[in-house]
Write a protein that holds these residues in place. Sequence first.
Motif, PDB file in Angstrom:
ATOM      1  N   TYR A 123       0.745  -1.425   0.112  1.00 41.81           N
ATOM      2  CA  TYR A 123      -0.054  -0.201  -0.194  1.00 41.81           C
ATOM      3  C   TYR A 123       1.017   1.084  -0.086  1.00 41.81           C
ATOM      4  O   TYR A 123       0.563   2.283  -0.557  1.00 41.81           O
ATOM      5  CB  TYR A 123      -0.924   0.170   1.294  1.00 41.81           C
ATOM      6  N   SER A 124       1.886   1.412   0.918  1.00 44.75           N
ATOM      7  CA  SER A 124       2.838   2.657   0.912  1.00 44.75           C
ATOM      8  C   SER A 124       3.370   2.698  -0.529  1.00 44.75           C
ATOM      9  O   SER A 124       3.672   4.038  -0.948  1.00 44.75           O
ATOM     10  CB  SER A 124       3.869   2.267   1.852  1.00 44.75           C
ATOM     11  N   GLU A 125       3.473   1.758  -1.504  1.00 47.93           N
ATOM     12  CA  GLU A 125       3.988   2.070  -2.596  1.00 47.93           C
ATOM     13  C   GLU A 125       3.126   2.049  -3.999  1.00 47.93           C
ATOM     14  O   GLU A 125       3.458   2.454  -4.920  1.00 47.93           O
ATOM     15  CB  GLU A 125       4.832   0.858  -3.071  1.00 47.93           C
ATOM     16  N   ALA A 126       1.955   2.135  -3.415  1.00 52.19           N
ATOM     17  CA  ALA A 126       0.841   2.410  -4.273  1.00 52.19           C
ATOM     18  C   ALA A 126       0.747   3.668  -5.086  1.00 52.19           C
ATOM     19  O   ALA A 126       1.383   4.721  -4.263  1.00 52.19           O
ATOM     20  CB  ALA A 126      -0.727   1.911  -3.850  1.00 52.19           C
ATOM     21  N   ALA A 127       0.142   3.973  -6.318  1.00 52.57           N
ATOM     22  CA  ALA A 127       0.399   5.228  -6.737  1.00 52.57           C
ATOM     23  C   ALA A 127      -0.294   6.293  -5.943  1.00 52.57           C
ATOM     24  O   ALA A 127      -1.462   5.917  -5.412  1.00 52.57           O
ATOM     25  CB  ALA A 127      -0.603   5.350  -8.135  1.00 52.57           C
ATOM     26  N   VAL A 128       0.178   7.518  -5.805  1.00 54.32           N
ATOM     27  CA  VAL A 128      -0.451   8.565  -5.114  1.00 54.32           C
ATOM     28  C   VAL A 128      -1.202   9.680  -6.032  1.00 54.32           C
ATOM     29  O   VAL A 128      -0.748  10.050  -7.131  1.00 54.32           O
ATOM     30  CB  VAL A 128       0.668   9.622  -4.485  1.00 54.32           C
ATOM     31  N   PRO A 129      -2.339   9.970  -5.606  1.00 55.62           N
ATOM     32  CA  PRO A 129      -3.226  10.935  -6.242  1.00 55.62           C
ATOM     33  C   PRO A 129      -2.573  12.162  -6.585  1.00 55.62           C
ATOM     34  O   PRO A 129      -1.585  12.548  -5.808  1.00 55.62           O
ATOM     35  CB  PRO A 129      -4.499  10.865  -5.583  1.00 55.62           C
TER      36      PRO A 129
END
Length: 444
Positions: A123-129
């Motif tokens: 989750y921490s590496e998921a794309a940031v809006p």
Amino acid sequence: MNNTIADLDLDSNELDSILIRLACGHVFTVETLDGICELQRFYSSTPDGRWTGLSPLPAGSAAIPPTCPTCRRSITARRYGRVYKRANLDMLERTVATKMSRELNGLGSRAAELLVWSLRDEYSEAAVPGAGGPCSAEERQELEDIRRNGFKNQLPLNHDCLWSLEMHGVTKEESRGWNRLLKPLLQLYKAVTGVAATRSAHVTAYEAAISMLYDREITALNARSQPPLSPEDTALRLAKRLVGTGPPLADKRFRVKAIWLSVELRYVLGSIALSRFRRIRSIASSNEDQRVVVWSAFVEFIFESCINDTYLARKITADCGATVQSLESVAKCCRAILEHAKAKCSVARLMGHFLDERNHRRSQAESFANDEECPFLARRGSQTLELDLIENKLTKPINLVLEQWDEFIAGLSSTTFTGPPPSMTELSEIVKAFPDSAYSTKVL
């Protein structure tokens, strides 16, 4: 006494001559049935045997359903209504307690099977809006109101406060990603809070009886020509006395354990949220970015809720006199204070601020042990067993937390202090001191 009915004086008012025919058809004297139903436990009496009033049962005692000595069918005569109704409630209470214990054991096993650190990394590496605009003063106040309102219940933090991140100002896209990737952990948390909210039959019956008696007494007091200064308090005191029994306590032990497990799960969710915040802060151009503001507030909200609920668990154990659990509750409170301080300092460092949570917070944690040990010994004595309980349930866990405080304080002096709480090493050590932890060293 080997007597027949023909031998009895049916015109006598003596209990050894008055007969009761049970629903099963068997006939006994009142004296015999009073002894079988142990009526003296439920009512007080004079030396000559006249009943004078209700006699509250000892806290935690369990009544056994009275049965006919001939056929073993239930005794349901009206004279023994309080006896068999209490026994039926006790049976339901034991059923609820067994169910809660079984559910908690199963949920603890499910928690140990979760690969929580993989979830955190994913989750921490998921794309940031995309970048958000600055957060207004009204939006900041709204976030603060949400935090305060989440701590008003006498139950663990509501599942919705962790499931719907939009209520914390997070975008819908970000909230969906949180729900999708962390669904197993969030569903587990919801199940744990469901166990904590379970109400036994005794609780429902006791509160209904108190409510009915309170309404009756408050009406009678207000009808007096000179009612008392505080009729509400007087009516409540009379209702509690007339109900004839103390508040139910049997299921409190499992409610406390459910609260503790919910806090364990929030430590993991808080660690995941902090890792996500670190990623967002590395991308955002300033601390005024809305993404930075809402995620920093969300991280603190999670760890602050842990303090709130460990204090709630401690209050429950104190109110119901659970001496051993009260020792464990103190250690849980100290750990929650530590994790909250670490989270706040991590957020402050990531935002380029300095926040010193060292002195008063550590002193607060240290004083817990001293405040609890003396009352425990006063209640239980200073025997070897009690001293061992203090050592295993309070002293060792507290010392471990204080050692982590010292490491934390030393880390505040270092510019490299940005690690997410709690780390794998710390949780491994915590598991050793808290054997009821949801996480096994194998998983860690």
